[in-house]
Scaffold this motif. Structure first.
Motif, PDB file in Angstrom:
ATOM      1  N   UNK A 109       0.841  -1.201   0.000  1.00  0.00           N
ATOM      2  CA  UNK A 109       0.000   0.000   0.000  1.00  0.00           C
ATOM      3  C   UNK A 109       0.877   1.253   0.000  1.00  0.00           C
ATOM      4  N   UNK A 110       1.968   1.218   0.744  1.00  0.00           N
ATOM      5  CA  UNK A 110       2.898   2.358   0.740  1.00  0.00           C
ATOM      6  C   UNK A 110       3.390   2.649  -0.675  1.00  0.00           C
ATOM      7  N   UNK A 111       3.733   1.586  -1.396  1.00  0.00           N
ATOM      8  CA  UNK A 111       4.242   1.755  -2.761  1.00  0.00           C
ATOM      9  C   UNK A 111       3.170   2.322  -3.684  1.00  0.00           C
ATOM     10  N   UNK A 113       2.565   6.022  -2.800  1.00  0.00           N
ATOM     11  CA  UNK A 113       3.684   6.879  -3.185  1.00  0.00           C
ATOM     12  C   UNK A 113       3.560   7.332  -4.637  1.00  0.00           C
ATOM     13  N   UNK A 114       2.951   6.491  -5.477  1.00  0.00           N
ATOM     14  CA  UNK A 114       2.785   6.824  -6.893  1.00  0.00           C
ATOM     15  C   UNK A 114       1.465   7.530  -7.174  1.00  0.00           C
ATOM     16  N   UNK A 115       0.477   7.251  -6.334  1.00  0.00           N
ATOM     17  CA  UNK A 115      -0.855   7.808  -6.577  1.00  0.00           C
ATOM     18  C   UNK A 115      -1.601   7.867  -5.252  1.00  0.00           C
ATOM     19  N   UNK A 116      -1.736   9.032  -4.642  1.00  0.00           N
ATOM     20  CA  UNK A 116      -2.449   9.132  -3.366  1.00  0.00           C
ATOM     21  C   UNK A 116      -3.874   8.605  -3.477  1.00  0.00           C
ATOM     22  N   UNK A 117      -4.322   7.941  -2.413  1.00  0.00           N
ATOM     23  CA  UNK A 117      -5.652   7.350  -2.389  1.00  0.00           C
ATOM     24  C   UNK A 117      -6.532   8.052  -1.369  1.00  0.00           C
ATOM     25  N   UNK A 118      -7.846   8.057  -1.590  1.00  0.00           N
ATOM     26  CA  UNK A 118      -8.744   8.527  -0.535  1.00  0.00           C
ATOM     27  C   UNK A 118      -8.517   7.700   0.729  1.00  0.00           C
ATOM     28  N   UNK A 119      -8.593   8.351   1.875  1.00  0.00           N
ATOM     29  CA  UNK A 119      -8.267   7.690   3.144  1.00  0.00           C
ATOM     30  C   UNK A 119      -9.056   6.401   3.368  1.00  0.00           C
ATOM     31  N   UNK A 120     -10.377   6.349   3.091  1.00  0.00           N
ATOM     32  CA  UNK A 120     -11.114   5.099   3.336  1.00  0.00           C
ATOM     33  C   UNK A 120     -10.588   3.932   2.490  1.00  0.00           C
ATOM     34  N   UNK A 121     -10.177   4.213   1.252  1.00  0.00           N
ATOM     35  CA  UNK A 121      -9.676   3.141   0.393  1.00  0.00           C
ATOM     36  C   UNK A 121      -8.308   2.677   0.870  1.00  0.00           C
ATOM     37  N   UNK A 156      -2.752  -2.007  -7.654  1.00  0.00           N
ATOM     38  CA  UNK A 156      -2.841  -0.572  -7.926  1.00  0.00           C
ATOM     39  C   UNK A 156      -4.033  -0.261  -8.827  1.00  0.00           C
ATOM     40  N   UNK A 157      -4.391  -1.179  -9.721  1.00  0.00           N
ATOM     41  CA  UNK A 157      -5.574  -0.995 -10.562  1.00  0.00           C
ATOM     42  C   UNK A 157      -6.842  -1.133  -9.735  1.00  0.00           C
ATOM     43  N   UNK A 158      -6.841  -2.090  -8.814  1.00  0.00           N
ATOM     44  CA  UNK A 158      -7.968  -2.237  -7.884  1.00  0.00           C
ATOM     45  C   UNK A 158      -8.193  -0.929  -7.132  1.00  0.00           C
TER      46      UNK A 158
END
Length: 399
Positions: free
Chosen positions: A15-17, A20-28, A74-76
């Motif tokens: 998840x860190x990786x 690092x490339x694309x920030x996610x919404x906190x719930x996801x 990452x696609x998920x």
């Protein structure tokens, strides 16, 4: 003394990786740190379970593509961000896979929400059911059925997501999506696949995001065709409404390609897939060319990506995207152009280079897709370029 990483370490590192490339919404992000992907892939080495790659869970004996697989994490994450699930939502997933995505959805909708996942393959559905039971998600509904029919008995849905690649948007999905609801699907048109996020507004679906992706095609839709050239060593992947004529193209590679270079350049790591996407909003000749190693060895000009490059096909001629590194521009050392074959080679190359130039002038522009039900008269279509499918009329517009 070093110690082996724990499952929690591996999951968090993955998840860190991604973040690092694309920030996610906190719930996801929280959901991905919570759900154990390894438990949905029993027997797989944990290091592989937490690598950012797809994992085949059922081979297809009738073709090269897997029948079912666990998608790239990452696609998920990207598609979940497009879907934007909320607590309390009712969600339908088409394509149960390993059950991992359904578990993530369950975390996101919470105790007041509801997740239904369907799969046409009994073995895949059973795998998902057992994995969800094993990991504490017994409340997720798993149904063995053709995903094209949806699950009308539990509709309407606030969110729908497809994790297999449809060529069309089935009318049944329209009927089961609540007005104002969101649909995310890896839609295939003109030889490419994009994860498209759409919101229903009455009798239209309107996009607000498109992302490049690749998915196993859904079973039961046959609108995408393949025409083989050069003894099967070159393949044109096109839609059923595109008149690709094998007889007229049979000798298209009899003479060498002519190369026509545009003024558009890209950096070594810069994506240029937007050329293809943008061209689908204006040009009905755009499709995909696949050139095998045998064809390359026989002298066919190498496309920019041999397995999947945009091409224009018209009558007895074709042109496709090529690239060459010449270092004339240090920041953007790669120039783009067209390789073309056949009597109309120069005209097709000129058209393709115009598409390249249009993208080059506005590289981040993404078309808006509006989907209307099949049979909608032209007078009621939103402005733009229309593509007709069996159950829908897609209209693409770019500002």
């Amino acid at each position: 003394m070093s110690t082996s990483p724990t499952l929690d370490d591996l999951r968090n590192q993955l998840v860190d990786d991604i973040v690092a490339k694309r920030p996610l919404p906190a719930p996801i992000e929280r959901a991905m740190r919570t759900v154990h992907r390894d438990a949905h892939l029993p027997g797989l080495d944990p290091t592989d379970a937490y690598s950012n790659r797809a994992v085949t869970i059922k081979d297809n004996p009738q073709g090269p593509l897997a029948l079912s697989c666990a998608s790239v994490p990452s696609t998920v994450a990207m598609m979940l961000a497009q879907l934007d699930p909320r607590p309390g939502d009712r969600i339908l997933e088409i394509g149960a896979g390993t059950g991992y995505n359904a578990a993530l959805l369950s975390e996101l909708v919470g105790a007041q929400g509801e997740v239904t996942t369907v799969d046409i393959d009994p073995g895949v559905a059973l795998h998902a059911r057992e994995a969800l039971n094993r990991t504490g998600y017994e409340h997720v509904r798993v149904m063995e059925r053709d995903g094209l029919t949806g699950a009308p008995e539990h509709a309407p849905y606030d969110r729908m997501i497809a994790t297999v690649g449809p060529w069309d948007i089935p009318a049944t999905w329209w009927q089961q999506l609540a007005d104002g609801g969101r649909l995310v699907l890896p839609l295939r048109w003109r030889g490419q696949t994009r994860s498209v996020a759409l919101t229903r507004h009455g009798d239209t679906l309107v996009s607000d995001d498109m992302e490049l992706c690749g998915f196993v095609p859904i079973i039961g839709q046959d609108g995408e065709l393949t025409t083989e050239l050069a003894n099967g060593t070159v393949r044109i992947h096109h839609d059923q409404d595109q008149p690709v004529d094998l007889d007229r193209l049979s000798d298209v590679f009899a003479t060498p390609a002519t190369e026509h270079w545009s003024q558009t350049r890209v950096g070594s790591q810069e994506s240029f897939d937007g050329i293809w996407l943008r061209a689908t909003a204006t040009d009905d000749h755009i499709c995909r060319i696949e050139v095998t190693n045998q064809a390359l060895e026989a002298g066919v000009r190498r496309p920019v990506i041999p397995g999947r490059s945009p091409a224009l096909v018209a009558g007895d001629s074709l042109a496709y995207l090529i690239a060459e590194r010449d270092n004339a521009d240090e920041e953007r050392p790669v120039r783009l152009g067209a390789a073309a074959y056949g009597p109309a080679a120069a005209a097709l190359a000129t058209t393709l280079n115009a598409n390249i130039a249009a993208w080059g002038a506005h590289r981040t522009a993404v078309p808006i897709m509006t989907s209307h039900p099949a049979g909608t008269p032209d007078s009621r279509l939103s402005g733009g370029h229309a593509i007709d499918k069996a159950d829908s009329r897609l209209v693409l517009h770019i500002n």
